[in-house]
Design a protein around this motif. Structure first.
Motif, short mmCIF file in Angstrom:
data_model
loop_
_atom_site.label_atom_id
_atom_site.label_comp_id
_atom_site.label_asym_id
_atom_site.label_seq_id
_atom_site.Cartn_x
_atom_site.Cartn_y
_atom_site.Cartn_z
N GLU A 186 0.83 -1.20 0.00
CA GLU A 186 0.00 0.00 0.00
C GLU A 186 0.87 1.25 0.00
O GLU A 186 1.98 1.25 0.54
CB GLU A 186 -0.92 0.02 1.23
CG GLU A 186 -1.89 -1.15 1.29
CD GLU A 186 -2.71 -1.13 2.57
OE1 GLU A 186 -2.43 -0.27 3.43
OE2 GLU A 186 -3.62 -1.96 2.70
N GLN A 320 -1.73 -1.17 -6.07
CA GLN A 320 -1.76 0.26 -5.77
C GLN A 320 -0.44 0.93 -6.14
O GLN A 320 -0.41 2.10 -6.53
CB GLN A 320 -2.05 0.46 -4.27
CG GLN A 320 -2.41 1.88 -3.89
CD GLN A 320 -2.69 2.03 -2.42
OE1 GLN A 320 -1.94 2.65 -1.67
NE2 GLN A 320 -3.79 1.42 -1.98
N GLN A 323 0.03 1.02 -10.44
CA GLN A 323 -1.16 1.36 -11.22
C GLN A 323 -0.80 1.91 -12.61
O GLN A 323 -1.39 1.53 -13.61
CB GLN A 323 -2.00 2.40 -10.47
CG GLN A 323 -2.80 1.83 -9.32
CD GLN A 323 -3.64 2.90 -8.63
OE1 GLN A 323 -3.63 4.06 -9.03
NE2 GLN A 323 -4.35 2.52 -7.59
N ARG A 367 4.90 3.69 3.67
CA ARG A 367 3.48 3.84 4.02
C ARG A 367 3.33 4.59 5.34
O ARG A 367 2.50 5.49 5.48
CB ARG A 367 2.83 2.46 4.13
CG ARG A 367 1.33 2.50 4.44
CD ARG A 367 0.82 1.11 4.72
NE ARG A 367 1.49 0.54 5.89
CZ ARG A 367 1.40 -0.73 6.26
NH1 ARG A 367 0.69 -1.58 5.54
NH2 ARG A 367 2.04 -1.17 7.33
#
Length: 426
Positions: A186, A320, A323, A367
């Motif tokens: 993520e 994610q 992309q 993250r």
């Protein structure tokens, strides 16, 4: 006698003052071998790891002298790659310093450790129109490695300086492990006020010292003022200015205090040795973040995937992150239709494996950002007067800044003006 191989052994090349070594040790890895040519850095390594075999010049290093280890790490010299060379130009991998990648690669090809972690300046991606980085990808993939890369900035990993660096993780035959070492599944929220961190003031209540929230990138210099004063970090007081001490530079890079405070065998000024070594070092918190993830991947049983299914698998595990990506055949990007060297613009993150390559715009931050502030590593008292600049030096800084239409950190400018006026009054 070669040490017994364990899954958490590592060999350190271009070891410097042991930034990789300290970070990997903090994550449970064990050093088996070190290679470093600089005399002062050798002294630091011998002080911190007296029982680890240490070799000097990598060019004279024989493959048989190197013990087996699961991980090899290091940052080959950046002098010929750095954009800081400006008008002097960059020799890239053709240079005598950065060209040491080639003997390093020959040793890698001889041993083929399970994984590699390599660090360098972000200029590696653009050197010689991107061809130098293509060469690195081509060579490592030609001997069976999957090669992931990412540009990250130390300021987001617990080291209070803006220091973008490209890290390469190569796993033998396993692109998912290489990619997962550098990339989380993520993406974190983009931090705000990045420029403001160079302007906001932090003050030490005990000493009155004022600094910005973060430092500019530490350079491998003597630590004295230069013609680029606006991009150097000073410590300001109401009527005085000083440069950072070596101990403060250690803190900025994530080393323990006095890590480099030893007697130099080179016979040169110890402060100069320390400044140079720290400016060349890796930021320990960044490497520790990578080492922690690398450890998980080594112990994990992820199965290798083929290059044909690479994109499909990455979209499943890191959708994610990837992309928007480009797919390209980097092995055929040497010459353009006119026979000239092809200009390649590598993006800040990517993966290459078995002739397939994709890259994308990667974030410089994890993250979960690890906060840090420069004021936390600033000396609170008893700073030696040798680190304070003279009124004459203050005038010189102001003159250079004005002539080049630059601006300074507010408290720094105020202190320099006060010093210059005091000199005029005297």
């Amino acid at each position: 006698m070669a040490r017994q191989l364990t899954s958490l052994n590592f060999n350190s090349f271009f070891a410097g003052i042991g930034g990789f070594d300290l970070a990997f040790e903090n994550q449970g890895f064990k050093p088996s071998f070190q290679c470093e040519i600089n005399t002062f850095c050798q002294s630091v390594l011998q002080e911190r790891w007296p029982d680890v075999p240490l070799h000097g010049d990598i060019s004279s290093l024989s493959s048989s002298d190197i013990p087996e280890a699961t991980i090899w790490c290091g940052g080959f010299p950046c002098q010929d790659l750095s954009v800081a060379r400006g008008s002097k130009g960059r020799d890239g991998l053709r240079g005598s310093n950065s060209g040491l990648f080639y003997p390093f690669f020959d040793l890698i090809a001889s041993h083929k450790p399970e994984a590699l972690i390599i660090e360098n300046v972000a200029g590696l991606l653009s050197s010689h129109n991107g061809q130098d980085f293509r060469i690195i990808l081509e060579k490592l993939t030609s001997i069976g490695y999957a090669v992931a890369w990412r540009v990250v900035n130390s300021r987001f990993f617990g080291a209070p300086q803006s220091r973008p660096r490209v890290f390469i993780c190569a796993f033998r035959g396993n692109p998912i492990k290489a990619f997962s070492t550098l990339f989380e599944e993520e993406i974190g929220q983009k931090p705000k006020g990045l420029r403001q961190a160079f302007l906001d003031v932090s003050e030490c209540q005990k000493s009155g010292a004022k600094v910005a929230q973060i430092a500019y990138c530490l350079a491998a210099t003597s630590g004295r003022h230069t013609g680029t004063d606006w991009s150097r970090t000073y410590v300001s007081y109401p009527d005085a200015v000083r440069r950072l001490t070596p101990s403060e530079c250690e803190g900025i890079q994530g080393f323990p205090k006095d890590w480099t405070s030893i007697n130099s065998k080179s016979g040169s000024d110890s402060d100069t040795d320390r400044y140079h070594a720290l400016g060349n070092a890796v930021s320990v918190p960044v490497v520790e973040w990578i080492a922690k993830r690398l450890k998980q991947e080594i112990m994990d049983s992820k199965k290798p995937v083929s290059s044909e299914s690479l994109i499909e698998n990455l979209l499943k595990s890191h959708g994610q992150v990837v992309q928007k990506f480009r797919e390209q055949d980097y092995l055929n990007l040497v010459l353009d239709p006119n026979g000239d060297e092809q200009k390649l613009k590598w993006m800040s993150g990517g993966i290459a494996f078995e002739g397939k390559c994709l890259d994308f715009k990667a974030t410089e931050f994890p993250r979960d950002i690890i906060p840090s502030k420069l004021i936390d590593v600033i000396e609170k008292s008893n700073v030696d007067q040798k680190y304070f600049i003279s009124a004459n030096a203050a005038e010189g800084i102001l003159r250079r800044v004005k002539s080049q239409n630059r601006s300074l950190f507010g408290p720094l400018n105020e202190a320099l003006v006060t010093m210059a006026k005091g000199r005029e009054a005297a």
